[in-house]
Design a protein around this motif. Structure first.
Motif, PDB file in Angstrom:
ATOM      1  N   ASN A  99     -16.036   8.172  -5.014  1.00  0.00           N
ATOM      2  CA  ASN A  99     -17.367   8.337  -4.419  1.00  0.00           C
ATOM      3  C   ASN A  99     -17.343   8.002  -2.931  1.00  0.00           C
ATOM      4  N   LEU A 100     -16.669   6.897  -2.615  1.00  0.00           N
ATOM      5  CA  LEU A 100     -16.591   6.493  -1.204  1.00  0.00           C
ATOM      6  C   LEU A 100     -15.840   7.527  -0.383  1.00  0.00           C
ATOM      7  N   ARG A 101     -14.823   8.121  -1.000  1.00  0.00           N
ATOM      8  CA  ARG A 101     -14.037   9.123  -0.275  1.00  0.00           C
ATOM      9  C   ARG A 101     -14.904  10.343   0.065  1.00  0.00           C
ATOM     10  N   LYS A 113     -12.054  -4.746   5.820  1.00  0.00           N
ATOM     11  CA  LYS A 113     -12.181  -5.815   4.821  1.00  0.00           C
ATOM     12  C   LYS A 113     -12.840  -5.315   3.547  1.00  0.00           C
ATOM     13  N   THR A 114     -13.386  -4.114   3.593  1.00  0.00           N
ATOM     14  CA  THR A 114     -14.045  -3.573   2.404  1.00  0.00           C
ATOM     15  C   THR A 114     -13.386  -2.262   2.011  1.00  0.00           C
ATOM     16  N   GLU A 115     -13.680  -1.838   0.799  1.00  0.00           N
ATOM     17  CA  GLU A 115     -13.135  -0.572   0.316  1.00  0.00           C
ATOM     18  C   GLU A 115     -13.638   0.589   1.169  1.00  0.00           C
ATOM     19  N   PHE A 116     -14.904   0.519   1.553  1.00  0.00           N
ATOM     20  CA  PHE A 116     -15.481   1.584   2.380  1.00  0.00           C
ATOM     21  C   PHE A 116     -14.729   1.677   3.718  1.00  0.00           C
ATOM     22  N   GLY A 117     -14.403   0.529   4.294  1.00  0.00           N
ATOM     23  CA  GLY A 117     -13.655   0.495   5.552  1.00  0.00           C
ATOM     24  C   GLY A 117     -12.293   1.148   5.413  1.00  0.00           C
ATOM     25  N   LYS A 118     -11.617   0.834   4.297  1.00  0.00           N
ATOM     26  CA  LYS A 118     -10.281   1.412   4.076  1.00  0.00           C
ATOM     27  C   LYS A 118     -10.366   2.932   3.933  1.00  0.00           C
ATOM     28  N   THR A 174     -25.943   7.297  -6.497  1.00  0.00           N
ATOM     29  CA  THR A 174     -24.829   7.341  -7.450  1.00  0.00           C
ATOM     30  C   THR A 174     -25.361   7.525  -8.867  1.00  0.00           C
ATOM     31  N   THR A 175     -24.786   8.492  -9.572  1.00  0.00           N
ATOM     32  CA  THR A 175     -25.178   8.722 -10.966  1.00  0.00           C
ATOM     33  C   THR A 175     -23.936   8.619 -11.846  1.00  0.00           C
ATOM     34  N   GLU A 176     -24.106   8.943 -13.101  1.00  0.00           N
ATOM     35  CA  GLU A 176     -22.959   8.873 -14.025  1.00  0.00           C
ATOM     36  C   GLU A 176     -21.897   9.909 -13.688  1.00  0.00           C
ATOM     37  N   THR A 177     -22.334  11.044 -13.138  1.00  0.00           N
ATOM     38  CA  THR A 177     -21.361  12.114 -12.856  1.00  0.00           C
ATOM     39  C   THR A 177     -20.732  11.997 -11.475  1.00  0.00           C
ATOM     40  N   GLY A 178     -21.327  11.218 -10.613  1.00  0.00           N
ATOM     41  CA  GLY A 178     -20.740  11.089  -9.279  1.00  0.00           C
ATOM     42  C   GLY A 178     -21.750  10.595  -8.254  1.00  0.00           C
ATOM     43  N   VAL A 179     -21.494  10.979  -7.006  1.00  0.00           N
ATOM     44  CA  VAL A 179     -22.369  10.532  -5.932  1.00  0.00           C
ATOM     45  C   VAL A 179     -22.936  11.769  -5.223  1.00  0.00           C
ATOM     46  N   TYR A 180     -24.216  11.680  -4.811  1.00  0.00           N
ATOM     47  CA  TYR A 180     -24.886  12.840  -4.211  1.00  0.00           C
ATOM     48  C   TYR A 180     -25.739  12.380  -3.030  1.00  0.00           C
ATOM     49  N   PRO A 181     -25.820  13.204  -1.976  1.00  0.00           N
ATOM     50  CA  PRO A 181     -26.701  12.834  -0.868  1.00  0.00           C
ATOM     51  C   PRO A 181     -28.152  12.797  -1.345  1.00  0.00           C
ATOM     52  N   SER A 182     -28.892  11.853  -0.823  1.00  0.00           N
ATOM     53  CA  SER A 182     -30.307  11.824  -1.181  1.00  0.00           C
ATOM     54  C   SER A 182     -31.177  11.880   0.075  1.00  0.00           C
TER      55      SER A 182
END
Lengths: 346, 332
Positions: free
Chosen positions: B34-36, B65-70, B127-135
C-alpha cells in the motif's frame, strides 16, 4: 534398508547444490583483490577525489547494475556525503566509472591498476598485492584537473606505511592531461566555424532530408521539394532530351539496355554548352539494408560512372536523388534514373 | 520391487526432503504494498514539476526511520533523483514527509504528504480489505506547474475491489481548479489485474518522466530563424537501441557546452527515421537533453527538433545512429 541408504546418499549429493559458500577468497564477487584491500584502495583514491570534487555540493551518477568494486565505491561516496543518482545508461556530468587491470610482474608478483573516474576527473594508481597486505606500486595520477589545484591536494598518509626512503617516490601525486579515448574517435565530428559556414552555404534552406551525391556534395531529397539542387546552376538552360533508365527491383545493375540508353544519350552531349542532370530514384519498399537513400543515390552514381567511362567530364554531371518508402504522388519513377540533357540557351 | 521402481521412490523421497532448502516464497507485505502505491502516486506527480526534474535534482534525505520513509526513498531513487543522505535537515532540497491521521465526522482520514523546496504534494488515501485507494484529489502547493501534471493513479484500480475515486490535481490557486480534468476511476473486478502483472513502480515512474519531457517541449525555444548556426556536432549512438553515449560523445558534448552562453539554443536532431516518429529516437533526444542539463544548460535552451525524413533505415538495421546538435546564437 538399502533403499534408505540410497535415498540418503542421493539427498546428500543433491542438497550439496543448495549449500551456500562463505569466505573471502581471492576472486570472490568478481574482485581481483580481497575486500579489505579493495576498501583500502578505494579510500586511498577517494581521499584525493573528494578534494578535487567537493562531496556536499556534488551528485555522482552510477549504474544500477553494480560490481563489488562499484558497491564499495558507492558506499564510500555516500559516507563522504556525495549525492548519489542511479542511472540507466551513462547519464550525468559526474558519471562514475571504474576500471581494474591486473598486471603480471616479471617476478610473478601481482599488481593492479585501479582507475576511478567521476565525470571528467580521474584518479589512478598501481597497487602491489603482497599477499597479506596491499601496497602502492606507483604515484597517484590525477587526470582532468589541470595543475592549479596541485599544491592543495594531498594523499592520505595514514593508509599505507612508508617502509623506507627507497619507496618514498611512490607517495606523491602526479597531475596529467586526461587521456582522450582512442576508441571511436571517428564517431564524432566537432565542427568548426569554418565548416559550419561551408555547410550553411551548401544547404538548401530548411532541408527536410539531405545526403551526399557522387561528388560528395550535400543534396536535398527531391521527394520533399520540387526544386532541383542544381536549379541555380542550370538557370537559363533548356532541356533538350529526357530519358529514364529503369533498374530492376532492389538493383543497381545497369544492364545492356541501360548501357545502350546511356550511350545513345551521350552522343548528343556537347562539352562546351551542356550539363547532364541525373535524378536517381527509389520510391517504394526495399529489402536492402542500405535503404531507399542508398539505392537511389547508388543508381544515379552508377549512371554517372557510365558517363565517365564514355569520356564525359565529371564537372558536367549533376546528380541528385529522390527516395522514400512509398510513391505517393507518382512524380518520380519508382526505380529509375531520370537523365536530362541541359543546354545553354545562349 | 524392480530396480527402476526403487530408484523412483528414492528420488521422490529425496525431492521431498530437498524442498526444505528451496528459496522461500516471499510473503507479500500488504502494508508495504500500500505504501509503495502511495509513494508511486506522490513521486509520479513530483517528477512532473519542472523545478524538481529528477535529472537535475538531488534530494537531501535523513536516514528513514519509518516504513513510509524507506518506501519513499526507494521510489525517489527509482525515479532517477539524486539522493544525498544528511544528518539533519541540511540542503536546499531537503525532503520532509509525513502521514497524518485525522478523526473526522467521515471517519479516520489518512493524509500522506511530501515536501521539497517549498513544494508540497499531499493526498488522502483510504485503506480497505482489498488495498489502498485515493480518497481526495492530489493537492499541490508551491508551484504553478500543477496543470501539466498527469497522475498515474490507475495503479490503484489494478487492485480491484469495489471502490471508486476521483483523479485530478487541485493546484495552488483553488479558483483555477479545472473540473474538466477531474475524472472518476472505478475500481472493480474488471479493472483488477493479478498481482504480479500490475504496473511496476519503475514503469509508472518512467511514464511520469516521459510526461515531464513531453510537457517540456512547450518551454523549449525554437526561434531559430532569428539566430545563426555557431557550431555543429554529430554524435553517434552505437546502435539503434542504446542510450549510452560513451566517453567520446560525452567529452564532445562537454566541449561543445563550454561555448554555451545565455541566450544560445542547442538544436538536437536525433530522429531521422522514415516514418517521422520513432520512440527510441525520442529517447535519444531526451538522453542528449539530459546530458546538457547535467552540464548546467537550462532545459529550455535545448530544443528537440522534429523528425526529419533524412534516411530510411530498414527495420533490421542496427548500425550506429547519428544525432546532430547545432548550437545557435543570436545574430548580432
Amino acid at each position: 534398508m538399502k533403499e534408505l541408504y540410497l535415498a540418503l546418499g542421493l539427498l546428500v549429493l543433491l542438497s550439496a547444490g543448495c549449500a551456500s559458500t562463505s569466505g573471502n577468497r581471492l576472486g570472490d564477487d568478481n574482485r581481483l583483490t580481497d575486500p579489505l584491500s579493495e576498501q583500502l584502495i578505494v579510500s586511498d583514491l577517494m581521499h584525493v577525489m573528494s578534494q578535487l570534487l567537493p562531496p556536499r555540493s556534488n551528485t555522482v551518477q552510477f549504474r544500477s547494475e553494480q560490481s563489488a568494486l562499484a558497491t564499495t565505491v558507492t558506499s564510500d561516496l555516500r559516507e563522504r556525503g556525495y549525492g548519489l543518482q542511479k542511472v540507466t545508461a551513462d547519464q550525468g556530468a559526474n558519471y562514475l566509472s571504474h576500471e581494474v587491470i591486473a598486471l603480471t610482474e616479471a617476478d610473478g608478483g601481482r599488481q593492479y591498476r585501479y582507475t576511478l573516474a567521476i565525470g571528467n576527473l580521474s584518479v589512478e594508481r598501481h597497487y602491489v598485492d603482497l599477499g597479506r597486505e596491499i601496497y602502492p606500486g606507483s604515484p597517484l595520477v590525477v587526470r582532468g584537473a589541470g595543475t592549479t589545484l596541485a599544491s592543495d591536494i594531498a594523499l592520505n598518509t595514514e593508509l599505507f606505511e612508508v617502509a623506507n626512503d627507497d619507496r618514498a617516490y611512490l607517495f606523491r601525486i602526479e597531475f596529467r592531461e586526461r587521456d582522450v579515448p582512442a576508441v571511436a574517435v571517428p564517431r564524432i565530428t566537432l565542427i568548426t566555424n569554418e565548416l559550419v559556414a561551408d555547410i550553411a552555404s551548401n544547404t538548401v534552406k530548411a532541408p527536410n532530408s539531405v545526403a551526399l551525391n557522387s561528388a560528395n556534395r550535400e543534396i536535398t531529397n527531391l521527394y520533399f521539394t520540387n526544386e532541383s539542387n542544381f536549379s541555380s546552376a542550370t538557370r537559363g538552360y533548356k532541356t533538350i532530351r529526357r530519358d529514364v533508365v529503369v533498374f530492376d527491383n532492389d538493383s543497381m545493375r545497369l544492364g545492356p539496355n541501360g548501357k545502350r540508353k546511356v550511350l545513345t544519350f551521350s552522343k548528343q552531349f556537347r562539352a562546351d554548352t551542356d550539363f547532364i542532370q541525373l535524378l536517381g530514384c527509389s520510391n517504394g519498399y526495399t529489402d536492402l539494408p542500405i535503404g531507399n537513400e542508398g539505392l537511389a543515390l547508388g543508381r544515379s552514381k552508377r549512371v554517372v560512372d557510365e558517363f565517365l567511362s564514355l569520356g564525359i567530364d565529371k564537372g558536367s554531371l549533376l546528380d541528385e536523388g529522390c527516395w522514400a518508402p512509398d510513391n505517393l504522388d507518382g512524380r518520380f519513377p519508382r526505380r529509375g534514373v531520370v537523365m536530362e540533357l541541359k543546354r545553354s540557351a545562349t | 520391487m524392480s530396480l527402476p521402481m526403487k530408484l523412483f521412490r528414492c528420488l521422490v523421497v529425496s525431492a521431498i526432503c530437498l524442498t526444505g532448502c528451496a528459496t522461500p516464497v516471499p510473503v507479500v507485505d500488504t502494508e508495504q504494498n500500500n505504501l509503495r502505491l502511495i509513494a508511486t502516486d506522490l513521486v509520479s506527480a513530483m517528477i512532473q514539476i519542472r523545478d524538481l526534474n529528477p535529472t537535475t535534482t538531488t534530494l537531501q534525505i535523513s536516514s528513514p526511520k519509518t516504513e513510509f520513509g524507506k518506501v519513499l526513498e526507494t521510489a525517489f531513487e527509482r525515479a532517477g533523483y539524486g539522493i544525498q543522505r544528511v544528518s539533519a535537515d541540511q540542503g536546499s532540497h531537503y525532503l520532509s514527509y509525513a502521514i497524518r491521521a485525522a478523526q473526522t465526522d467521515a471517519g479516520v482520514v489518512n493524509d500522506y504528504l511530501i515536501r521539497v523546496q517549498g513544494v508540497e504534494i499531499r493526498r488522502e488515501y483510504n485503506t480497505t480489505e482489498t488495498g489502498v485507494y485515493p480518497s481526495s484529489l492530489m493537492f499541490i502547493r508551491g508551484t504553478d506547474a500543477d496543470l501539466d501534471i498527469k497522475l498515474s493513479d490507475e495503479i490503484f484500480a489494478e487492485q480491484g475491489g469495489d471502490e471508486s475515486y476521483l483523479s485530478g490535481v487541485e493546484g495552488s490557486d483553488q479558483a483555477s481548479l479545472d473540473i474538466g480534468n477531474i475524472r472518476e476511476i472505478v475500481s472493480d473486478s474488471d479493472t483488477r489485474i493479478v498481482e504480479d502483472r500490475r504496473t511496476a513502480q519503475s514503469l509508472a515512474l518512467a511514464r511520469a518522466k516521459d510526461q515531464l519531457f513531453e510537457a517540456e517541449r512547450q518551454y523549449e525555444r525554437d526561434d531559430l530563424d532569428a539566430m545563426s548556426r555557431y557550431k555543429r556536432l554529430v554524435i553517434l549512438f552505437n546502435d539503434n537501441r542504446t542510450l549510452e553515449l560513451g566517453a567520446v560523445n560525452k567529452t564532445a558534448i562537454r566541449t561543445l557546452t563550454t561555448d554555451y552562453r545565455s541566450g544560445d539554443v542547442f538544436e538536437v536532431t536525433a530522429c531521422d527515421d522514415f516514418d517521422g516518429q520513432n520512440a527510441m529516437a525520442e529517447r535519444r533526444a531526451v538522453r542528449i537533453k539530459e546530458e546538457f542539463m547535467g552540464l548546467g544548460v537550462p532545459a529550455e535552451a535545448v530544443f528537440r527538433a522534429p523528425c526529419v525524413r533524412a534516411s530510411f533505415r530498414h527495420h533490421t538495421d542496427n548500425s550506429p545512429v547519428p544525432a546532430a546538435i547545432v548550437l545557435y546564437r543570436k545574430t548580432t
